[in-house]
Design an enzyme around this catalytic site. Sequence first.
Site, short mmCIF file in Angstrom:
data_model
loop_
_atom_site.label_atom_id
_atom_site.label_comp_id
_atom_site.label_asym_id
_atom_site.label_seq_id
_atom_site.Cartn_x
_atom_site.Cartn_y
_atom_site.Cartn_z
N THR B 77 0.84 -1.20 0.00
CA THR B 77 0.00 0.00 0.00
C THR B 77 0.87 1.25 0.00
O THR B 77 0.65 2.19 -0.76
CB THR B 77 -0.94 0.00 1.22
OG1 THR B 77 -1.89 -1.05 1.05
CG2 THR B 77 -1.68 1.33 1.36
N ASN B 156 -6.15 -10.03 -7.45
CA ASN B 156 -6.26 -10.66 -6.14
C ASN B 156 -7.57 -11.41 -5.91
O ASN B 156 -7.68 -12.17 -4.99
CB ASN B 156 -6.11 -9.58 -5.05
CG ASN B 156 -7.04 -8.41 -5.28
OD1 ASN B 156 -7.18 -7.91 -6.39
ND2 ASN B 156 -7.70 -7.98 -4.23
N GLN B 187 0.24 -10.20 -5.67
CA GLN B 187 -0.28 -11.55 -5.86
C GLN B 187 0.53 -12.34 -6.88
O GLN B 187 0.25 -13.52 -7.11
CB GLN B 187 -1.75 -11.49 -6.31
CG GLN B 187 -2.68 -10.87 -5.30
CD GLN B 187 -2.89 -11.74 -4.07
OE1 GLN B 187 -2.61 -12.94 -4.07
NE2 GLN B 187 -3.37 -11.12 -3.00
N SER B 207 4.72 -7.25 -1.15
CA SER B 207 4.43 -7.28 0.27
C SER B 207 4.83 -8.65 0.83
O SER B 207 4.43 -9.69 0.29
CB SER B 207 2.93 -7.05 0.47
OG SER B 207 2.66 -6.98 1.83
N HIS B 209 4.09 -10.36 3.53
CA HIS B 209 3.17 -11.28 4.22
C HIS B 209 2.32 -12.11 3.28
O HIS B 209 1.60 -12.98 3.70
CB HIS B 209 2.31 -10.53 5.24
CG HIS B 209 1.23 -9.69 4.66
ND1 HIS B 209 -0.07 -10.13 4.55
CD2 HIS B 209 1.24 -8.43 4.15
CE1 HIS B 209 -0.81 -9.18 4.00
NE2 HIS B 209 -0.03 -8.14 3.75
N THR B 245 13.01 4.94 10.75
CA THR B 245 13.96 3.87 11.08
C THR B 245 13.55 2.57 10.42
O THR B 245 12.38 2.18 10.46
CB THR B 245 14.04 3.71 12.61
OG1 THR B 245 14.48 4.93 13.17
CG2 THR B 245 14.99 2.59 12.99
N CYS B 339 -19.61 -7.25 0.97
CA CYS B 339 -20.95 -7.14 0.42
C CYS B 339 -21.95 -7.04 1.54
O CYS B 339 -22.11 -7.95 2.33
CB CYS B 339 -21.24 -8.35 -0.46
SG CYS B 339 -22.85 -8.27 -1.22
#
Lengths: 409, 394
Positions: B77, B156, B187, B207, B209, B245, B339
């Site tokens: 992000t 994704n 992805q 990313s 994770h 940092t 949704c």
Amino acid sequence: MPKDHQPNRCGVILIRYGEIALKGQNRGYFERQLVENLGDVLDGDFGADIRRRQGRIFVELEEGADTDEALQRLRRVFGVVSVSPASRVPLDDDDIARAAVDIARRARRLHQRTSPRTPFTFKIDARRANKGFHLTSPEINRWLGAEVLRSIDDIEVDVHDPTLRLQVEIRDNYAYLTGEVLDGPGGLPAGSSGTALGLLSGGIDSPVACWHMMKRGLRMEAVHFYTPPFTGPRSHQKVRDLAQKLARWGNGFTLHMYHFTEIQQAIDNYCPERLRLTVMRRMMLRAAESLADRRSILALVTGESLGQVASQTLHNLQATTAVLRRPVLRPLVGMDKQQIVETAKAIGTYDTSTLPYDDCCTLFVPKHPKTQPSLKEVDKAEEQLPVEQLLSKKEVDTERFDSRGRPLE
Amino acid sequence: MQETKKQTVYLDNSSTTAALKSVRRAMCQAMRDNYANPSSLHRLGMEAERMIEAGRRAAAGLLEAEPEEIYFTSGATEANNIIIRGAAQAYAQRGSHIITSQIEHPSVRLTCRDLQDRGFSVSYLPADERGRVRVDRLREALREDTILCSIMTVNNEVGSIQPLSEIGRELDKKPGPRPLFHTDAVQGVGKVDLPLKEAGIDAMSLSAHKFHGPKGIGVMYLRRGLSVPPLQTGGGQERGLRSGTENTEAIAGMTEAIEWLMQNEEDNRDYLRHLRRRLAELIQQAVPQAVINGAPPGRKHQDVQAPHILNVSVEGIRGEVMVHALEQRGVFASTGAACSTNKRIHSTTLASMPLPQGRIDSAVRLSMSPMNTVDEMKTAAQALKSAAQQLMKG
């Protein structure tokens, strides 16, 4: 040594209660309930000692206790009209005068910071409960007024609309002085009117309805109709969060999670679409009543507000209530949505209520529910529904929360 | 720890993955021994700096890039924001047109939307029925003042591989300076080839994770010679582009995950393809009415469909309800769509694909990792079957 002389205590909170003083011979009972509820929210913290005396409640805190935190907890208790942090001094003229000047000086300093352009005015409001004290109330007013004027610059008396209303109560062993009055919620102490069972949906209205009834002295339990897998663990948690918030107003809260999926699916299978919502409300109220039966609860509480949505027309209210033997209390019935939203914000349930997790009401609503069903139509709509059989398989998980909102085993 | 009654089958690996044991170990060790600030002058600081530079080399190795092209961020992000906002600012004099797609992650889509509010014009390319961005529409959208094109590597929600090389060639044809080409590869990494050079990609976001590394750490690739202004000012870390940092322990963890990824990349992909094929077969046997969104398994779709995502619809059952029903059976999946009946916020990817509404409403995303087993695919298919039986009316 006088009875209430405890040298290690210094902070005192003065609590005023109004309505319950009017209640004639029940007064003692209401007062005891209020003291018990105050003790509940203090929860053994602050080394607090609660005493009832001459139409006031005094809470003494041990030295170093967090007075602000205690004030915040106390002012949420129903029955409390207002709370004031107070200074308690011996019945000695010098001590009393010094305390009065201290309070005025602090208030003036705060005033200078917040609104430096407006003049700072004050008024002494003395009340001599101890008739043995050597000055009368008007004499005290004049005396302390002069002391304050002499000791502090740029300060004026205004008896009509003062910035600071310095209240002085002369009691048997001490004088209590206070300059700050914080509003409480009023109403009656929770539990003094019995127990009722609310229907808690997770929306904005039903927690507010529960709150209003707590304010009338009811201890509240609530039932939530849970429809896994149509709703998930997050909507379950949302209702639990609401119960926790309400618990802090109502001196505890009991939440019953009623597994409603089977009933919901039966309604979908056996009832005409346009009447499903009415039948569902009926089944919920029936299920709530059967819970109330078991728990000797005399009334149900809903968040219905007349005309707000299709299911809250007079026709629907009649059709859903006709099957009950208990009164359904609807404290919001005459309120506007805006009023309800404002209360929800004020009592802290709004942000939780507006989280976007569905409950069964939003999931199963037909596109065009019937707004004016007759009793006969609704009775007919549930002809095929095995009502008794569905209600007999009660699957309920009960959770309890204490007056600080913590889950109890 | 293990529940005997109900097995936990985690099929939500596109949301996040469990950290590898080696990742957890590296992070604990870094917190214990390598806690100094990499900017400090002393020996401990130098050791911490060495650790993050090792991570930078690992990330560069993974992307076949240079270490100086790698910047650490808090995740994709942040990387997406730095690149998109930065490019818009850096090239504002050249033009004000941005191209992206309707199926991007919100961190790209909404960043572009924000720039739109600030005076840029944005074209959002639609996707076809398999969830691939339409290159013909790119051709129409390209303008002389196009300064940036941001298209994800793999979607994704359905796992469609985006035609980055074709897009790169279209960008080459544009007269004047080539727009900066960015891809959110969150992805894609480890699952598909990243056509960095072939497509002429200038910037990329990753990313950790999503590939069994820790949360809170990501990689931004920015081709040598390019620079964008930073979003935040401060101590000037990451060559001034990302002050703050360095998250040393997360970098240590990510380094382990990258090494695991590089050592097992081929095996992982083969195995994921195998799992996806098995899962699709088992679901079609168990629930004949289930439909796959995106491309079905098979060698001929290998270039257009990532191996770790299977998006299925069982029409008549809302995706969200199916997710809860699967959870009751120990299977954890996603809708990919928030949704709500009140607010009908649909899966943006599926909604922009030419699909019937019923299919969009009922889509469920099952996403695998190499940690899953074939047995778990059987459990998942059975769970889907019994949930469908419970929830189907009539």
